[in-house]
Write a protein that holds these residues in place. Sequence first.
Motif: not given
Length: 350
Positions: A308-316, A325-341
């Motif tokens: 799924s595309a990154w969602d600023a309102e979702k808890v990861y 933006k066409g790239a795959t990112y993986q969360a290192k720890w709890w995050t919400k609203g933190d833009e991947p780049v």
Amino acid sequence: MRLRLQTMKLLLVVFGVVIVTFSFVHKASAHGYVKSPESRALLCAQKVNNDCGSIIYEPQSLEAPGNFPSAGPADGKIASANGAFPKLDEQTAKRWAKVPMKSGANTFTWKFTAAHATDKFEYYITKEGWNPNKPLKRADLEHFCTVKNNGKRPGEEATHKCVVPERKGYHIIVAYWEIGDTPNAFYNVIDANFDGQFVQPAPDKSESIAWDAKKVYVEGDKVAYKGVTYQAKWWTKGDQPGKAQVWALVGEEVPVAKTPAWDINKVYVGGEKATYNGATYQAKWWTKGERPDKAQVWALVEGSSKLSAWDAEKVYLGGEKALYKGATYQAKWWTKGDEPVKTQVWALIK
């Protein structure tokens, strides 16, 4: 005359009690922690660090006597604020997660849950050649930055720009907040990696202690019961491992059972799995009646390769992936609203 004297004495006693009570409450209200780079205690609260003890509930409470380094916490108890949270003093080269840092200009940000009149902030770093496998002591530290506050009360946050000495590899930074109108101070340690990468803590291989029905356990604590190792999911006392949902089995392999279908009437806790429309989901926390393919409380673990595309309102949570933006990112720890780049919480996978 005698009555007047007695009345005056009574008023003085009452006034003194009010003063002492006010001072105590005022002092107890001051709390804060280092938000960036993330302190050891904050990473415990975010469940990146494991087996931290009760600091997971209050990373802002590392308070101890001040006037460091001439006074303050004893050697070996600096990280725990003089033993207030003893797990934080456990020290090995792989025990704690390490945040990426660089030598030279750096910014440190404190988050205050309750501010206080402040004398100063100071920063110390471990010297070259320190031993990361022994508890932290004063002789390990070198002072590199002081920010005076002259008794002023900070806002919700305070940002300090400091020049960090040249370092390589793993080092600890001690961030010190000295209160201006009490004898106390706050101590935060930051586990830093000067090689440029975020480093996950090593798996805990320590032996478990036998379960005690009279003992209080907090999230992350491990116990042995009838030859099996269990880990507490949250605060517990007297709940028997193997029977209570608060305990997760971690110490032996069990036969792989078929994951049951999701039940709208069932209570699920963090870690439990259920299937829905041919896919397997895992609960992140307590939930009931929330559909797995719709609610943020559920993480997809099997049955679909679609990301799924990154969602600023979702808890990861740590390990979860998202497209941005066409790239795959993986969360290192709890995050919400933190833009991947734009934040260190996300790692670029591909």
